[in-house]
Write a protein that holds these residues in place. Sequence first.
Motif, short mmCIF file in Angstrom:
data_model
loop_
_atom_site.label_atom_id
_atom_site.label_comp_id
_atom_site.label_asym_id
_atom_site.label_seq_id
_atom_site.Cartn_x
_atom_site.Cartn_y
_atom_site.Cartn_z
N ALA A 17 34.00 -7.72 35.60
CA ALA A 17 35.19 -8.57 35.48
C ALA A 17 34.89 -10.00 35.91
O ALA A 17 35.37 -10.96 35.29
N ARG A 18 34.13 -10.13 36.96
CA ARG A 18 33.79 -11.47 37.44
C ARG A 18 32.98 -12.24 36.39
O ARG A 18 33.23 -13.42 36.14
N LEU A 19 32.02 -11.55 35.75
CA LEU A 19 31.20 -12.22 34.74
C LEU A 19 32.05 -12.61 33.54
O LEU A 19 31.92 -13.73 33.01
N ILE A 114 26.87 -13.51 39.36
CA ILE A 114 27.48 -12.28 39.85
C ILE A 114 26.90 -11.83 41.19
O ILE A 114 27.51 -11.01 41.88
N SER A 115 25.75 -12.36 41.57
CA SER A 115 25.15 -11.93 42.85
C SER A 115 25.53 -12.83 44.01
O SER A 115 25.20 -12.53 45.16
N ALA A 116 26.21 -13.93 43.74
CA ALA A 116 26.62 -14.83 44.82
C ALA A 116 27.57 -14.09 45.77
O ALA A 116 28.49 -13.41 45.34
N GLY A 117 27.33 -14.22 47.03
CA GLY A 117 28.18 -13.58 48.02
C GLY A 117 27.85 -12.13 48.27
O GLY A 117 28.65 -11.41 48.89
N ALA A 118 26.68 -11.67 47.80
CA ALA A 118 26.29 -10.27 48.04
C ALA A 118 26.14 -10.00 49.53
O ALA A 118 25.68 -10.85 50.29
#
Length: 407
Positions: A17-19, A114-118
Amino acid sequence: MTRDNTPLCIGGSRVDARLRARVPALTRRVVDRLRAELPVYAALPPEEVAGDIADIVQRSLRLFADVLQRRGPARDEELVRQRESAAQRAEEGVPLDAILSAYQIGTAMGWEEISAGARPTDLADVQEVLTHLFVLQRQLVSAVSAAYLEARQLLDVQEHAPRHALLAALLAGEPLEQIARRTGLRPAPRYVALTLHVAPHPDEHSPGSRARIAARRKIRRLQTALNGFAGEPALTALDAAGGTALLPVPEEPAWAALCGLIGRTERAVGAAVTAAAASAAPDGLPAAVAQTADIVELVRRTDRPPGLYRLADVLLDYQLSRPSEALAGLAGLLQPLDGRPELLHTLETYLARDLDRRGAAAALHVHPNTVDYRIRRIARLTGLTPTIPADARRLSAALVARRTLRA
């Protein structure tokens, strides 16, 4: 979905959804980066970049989101537009490495988004997302490369067919107007006719497919080197052992320039090149190619070193290799040496080293006195003394005639 039917999440949000939510803005950023980092994309018309290129970027990002949502690879029908775009880029002359770099940039930027904030607790989902990312990237590279190469192969056939027809017509001596009508190409005002013999590359002695790959690579490099001389494609009929090439030129080039071409060709293919060259107008090409082919055969038969030759370099051998009544008579001067291979070899070596007995002895790995002894025997048997310049010239001609008849 994961096994417990919860979505893949990184940093507290669903990755698919974010992507999808970021696709429009991310597409613009990817396109801007392509134009900034890949000169070939910067050179494309702005409307094409904003249209087809942006569309493919957007489709690929949405496909990534679909793959993450269903946790499965892309379907074949989902890659149709990427294949079509690759074929179009091939027609435009965009290099394949630039296209693959563009996909890599888009994939990397999608992953960064999409990996930001992992967080440490996202490790399992991060690993699964990466697995799907690598599978999709492999599918994209495979589909795009196959479509590009297929299109490029068709284009090459279309581009090469008229040139092959032009080469065949020129070698057959067809009238210029007839050639132009039949091939759609107008011959150059002048050509350099080249006959080439290329020694095997070391890799061609390898077992299996490596030898075939080495041979094809050698042909490509040979073609590229020849094309670079005139700044336009040469007309060629080449295989791994060499062949024929016609280089279009506005006027007869300097011999030093042609020698430089053969030197560069040797370095490019990684093997020794023996060649002969002659310049001619289109109507003189059949005779020029026949002559250069004879010169290369003669050079190789007489064990001359690799390099570029012209008729002036082999005048005596060339003339004596033509059919005539004198040929058999000249060869007959050496008949007394039949059955004495050491004497024939010594004579050839002695004459090749300009009557230098010590140089001949070193080449033969014998003592100079042995050379003297053999020369005296040659003189007694033939009636011609190799140490006398006039007799040496007759003996040299006799060797050429003998080789010609035996060939």
